[in-house]
Design a protein around this motif. Structure first.
Motif, PDB file in Angstrom:
ATOM      1  N   UNK A  59       0.827  -1.207   0.000  1.00  9.68           N
ATOM      2  CA  UNK A  59       0.000   0.000   0.000  1.00  9.68           C
ATOM      3  C   UNK A  59       0.864   1.261   0.000  1.00  9.68           C
ATOM      4  N   UNK A  60       1.884   1.277   0.861  1.00  8.76           N
ATOM      5  CA  UNK A  60       2.752   2.451   0.980  1.00  8.76           C
ATOM      6  C   UNK A  60       3.515   2.723  -0.316  1.00  8.76           C
ATOM      7  N   UNK A  61       3.825   1.664  -1.057  1.00  4.75           N
ATOM      8  CA  UNK A  61       4.556   1.809  -2.317  1.00  4.75           C
ATOM      9  C   UNK A  61       3.620   1.915  -3.529  1.00  4.75           C
ATOM     10  N   UNK A  62       2.326   1.981  -3.261  1.00  5.66           N
ATOM     11  CA  UNK A  62       1.307   2.020  -4.323  1.00  5.66           C
ATOM     12  C   UNK A  62       1.437   0.857  -5.302  1.00  5.66           C
ATOM     13  N   UNK A  63       1.757  -0.315  -4.758  1.00  5.78           N
ATOM     14  CA  UNK A  63       1.843  -1.539  -5.562  1.00  5.78           C
ATOM     15  C   UNK A  63       0.490  -2.236  -5.511  1.00  5.78           C
ATOM     16  N   UNK A  64      -0.197  -2.360  -6.636  1.00  6.66           N
ATOM     17  CA  UNK A  64      -1.468  -3.074  -6.621  1.00  6.66           C
ATOM     18  C   UNK A  64      -1.242  -4.553  -6.285  1.00  6.66           C
ATOM     19  N   UNK A  65      -2.168  -5.121  -5.511  1.00  9.71           N
ATOM     20  CA  UNK A  65      -2.059  -6.520  -5.137  1.00  9.71           C
ATOM     21  C   UNK A  65      -3.326  -7.264  -5.524  1.00  9.71           C
ATOM     22  N   UNK A  66      -3.143  -8.561  -5.806  1.00  4.69           N
ATOM     23  CA  UNK A  66      -4.244  -9.395  -6.261  1.00  4.69           C
ATOM     24  C   UNK A  66      -4.155 -10.764  -5.603  1.00  4.69           C
ATOM     25  N   UNK A  67      -5.244 -11.496  -5.731  1.00  3.82           N
ATOM     26  CA  UNK A  67      -5.303 -12.866  -5.231  1.00  3.82           C
ATOM     27  C   UNK A  67      -5.550 -13.820  -6.389  1.00  3.82           C
ATOM     28  N   UNK A  68      -4.951 -15.004  -6.288  1.00  6.21           N
ATOM     29  CA  UNK A  68      -5.208 -16.095  -7.226  1.00  6.21           C
ATOM     30  C   UNK A  68      -5.317 -17.361  -6.389  1.00  6.21           C
ATOM     31  N   UNK A  69      -6.541 -17.828  -6.180  1.00  4.31           N
ATOM     32  CA  UNK A  69      -6.777 -18.983  -5.323  1.00  4.31           C
ATOM     33  C   UNK A  69      -7.663 -19.992  -6.039  1.00  4.31           C
ATOM     34  N   UNK A  95     -10.700 -15.964  -7.530  1.00  2.26           N
ATOM     35  CA  UNK A  95     -10.901 -16.991  -6.504  1.00  2.26           C
ATOM     36  C   UNK A  95     -11.977 -17.946  -6.999  1.00  2.26           C
ATOM     37  N   UNK A  96     -11.537 -19.073  -7.538  1.00  2.00           N
ATOM     38  CA  UNK A  96     -12.450 -20.094  -8.037  1.00  2.00           C
ATOM     39  C   UNK A  96     -11.629 -21.323  -8.404  1.00  2.00           C
ATOM     40  N   UNK A  97     -12.279 -22.500  -8.462  1.00  2.00           N
ATOM     41  CA  UNK A  97     -11.539 -23.717  -8.807  1.00  2.00           C
ATOM     42  C   UNK A  97     -11.176 -23.708 -10.291  1.00  2.00           C
ATOM     43  N   UNK A  98      -9.903 -23.687 -10.556  1.00  2.00           N
ATOM     44  CA  UNK A  98      -9.386 -23.700 -11.923  1.00  2.00           C
ATOM     45  C   UNK A  98      -7.872 -23.697 -11.823  1.00  2.00           C
ATOM     46  N   UNK A  99      -7.217 -23.712 -12.958  1.00  2.00           N
ATOM     47  CA  UNK A  99      -5.759 -23.650 -12.927  1.00  2.00           C
ATOM     48  C   UNK A  99      -5.308 -22.212 -12.715  1.00  2.00           C
ATOM     49  N   UNK A 101      -3.155 -20.829 -14.394  1.00  2.00           N
ATOM     50  CA  UNK A 101      -2.995 -20.241 -15.731  1.00  2.00           C
ATOM     51  C   UNK A 101      -4.248 -19.437 -16.084  1.00  2.00           C
ATOM     52  N   UNK A 102      -5.417 -19.994 -15.793  1.00  2.00           N
ATOM     53  CA  UNK A 102      -6.668 -19.264 -16.052  1.00  2.00           C
ATOM     54  C   UNK A 102      -6.742 -18.011 -15.183  1.00  2.00           C
ATOM     55  N   UNK A 103      -6.344 -18.136 -13.910  1.00  2.00           N
ATOM     56  CA  UNK A 103      -6.340 -16.963 -13.025  1.00  2.00           C
ATOM     57  C   UNK A 103      -5.459 -15.862 -13.594  1.00  2.00           C
ATOM     58  N   UNK A 104      -4.270 -16.223 -14.053  1.00  2.00           N
ATOM     59  CA  UNK A 104      -3.345 -15.205 -14.552  1.00  2.00           C
ATOM     60  C   UNK A 104      -3.758 -14.651 -15.905  1.00  2.00           C
ATOM     61  N   UNK A 105      -4.433 -15.429 -16.707  1.00  2.00           N
ATOM     62  CA  UNK A 105      -4.990 -14.890 -17.955  1.00  2.00           C
ATOM     63  C   UNK A 105      -6.051 -13.847 -17.632  1.00  2.00           C
ATOM     64  N   UNK A 106      -6.881 -14.148 -16.632  1.00  2.00           N
ATOM     65  CA  UNK A 106      -7.920 -13.194 -16.217  1.00  2.00           C
ATOM     66  C   UNK A 106      -7.290 -11.940 -15.622  1.00  2.00           C
ATOM     67  N   UNK A 107      -6.233 -12.097 -14.839  1.00  2.00           N
ATOM     68  CA  UNK A 107      -5.548 -10.926 -14.268  1.00  2.00           C
ATOM     69  C   UNK A 107      -4.930 -10.068 -15.371  1.00  2.00           C
ATOM     70  N   UNK A 108      -4.327 -10.709 -16.360  1.00  2.00           N
ATOM     71  CA  UNK A 108      -3.751  -9.961 -17.486  1.00  2.00           C
ATOM     72  C   UNK A 108      -4.851  -9.183 -18.208  1.00  2.00           C
ATOM     73  N   UNK A 109      -5.986  -9.835 -18.448  1.00  2.00           N
ATOM     74  CA  UNK A 109      -7.093  -9.168 -19.137  1.00  2.00           C
ATOM     75  C   UNK A 109      -7.661  -8.013 -18.308  1.00  2.00           C
ATOM     76  N   UNK A 110      -7.787  -8.218 -16.999  1.00  2.00           N
ATOM     77  CA  UNK A 110      -8.375  -7.191 -16.122  1.00  2.00           C
ATOM     78  C   UNK A 110      -7.454  -5.995 -15.929  1.00  2.00           C
ATOM     79  N   UNK A 111      -6.151  -6.243 -15.918  1.00  2.00           N
ATOM     80  CA  UNK A 111      -5.205  -5.163 -15.622  1.00  2.00           C
ATOM     81  C   UNK A 111      -4.555  -4.549 -16.847  1.00  2.00           C
TER      82      UNK A 111
END
Length: 168
Positions: A59-69, A95-99, A101-111
């Motif tokens: 937060x102090x460094x303004x680094x966005x953080x995410x979850x992949x679970x 946060x959902x059952x999947x690989x 890889x799918x989480x990170x594809x979604x993060x790439x698309x969202x960000x």
């Protein structure tokens, strides 16, 4: 390479301990009692000791953080984050059952960020391996997230080459 543009964390055995099990092995309903988060059987859910300091640093460094679970109980994971008063800390949550890889594809698309600009912490080597193949700097968390491991990950990301992104 510059500092990561997105820090991504797994939940179980990375950010929190659910009494030695995964959050989807707990028993709802959950409750907050005396500053503790408990499940129906009084199983205690808590962040590892350095986690709030790591999140404060981001937060102090303004680094966005995410979850992949990959939990089988996404609603439970989200409820536990609410009870731990941490939901607001994460700009993105896959946060959902999947690989992963799918989480990170979604993060790439969202960000709109490329995988190479992300730093990932997880307790499972199989996730580290598959996410590293995407170009994400990935760090194995063997005993819960610590500030020392977080700093190691930042250093690894800033000095990483395409040939060595996974850390174990």
């Amino acid at each position: 390479m510059a500092a990561p543009k997105l820090i991504v964390f797994d939940l179980d055995f990375t950010l929190w301990d659910c009494g030695g099990t995964w959050c989807d092995c707990l028993t709802s309903p959950f409750r907050s009692s005396g500053g503790r988060v408990l499940d129906r059987r009084n199983q205690h859910v808590t962040f590892y000791p350095d986690v709030l300091s790591v999140l404060d640093f981001c937060d102090a460094q303004s680094m966005p953080i995410a979850l992949a679970s990959r939990t089988e109980q996404p609603a439970w994971a989200r409820e536990l984050l609410d009870l731990l008063a941490a939901t607001h800390r994460f700009a993105f949550a896959e946060i959902y059952p999947s690989s992963k890889v799918k989480h990170f594809s979604a993060l790439r698309d969202a960000t709109g960020l490329e995988h190479e600009s992300m730093l990932f912490f997880d307790d499972e080597m199989r996730n580290i391996t598959e996410v590293s193949r995407l170009g994400v700097t990935s760090v194995l968390v063997e005993e819960g997230m610590s500030m020392e491991l977080f700093r190691k990950g930042l250093s690894q990301h800033s000095g990483s080459s395409d040939a060595s992104r996974a850390e174990g």
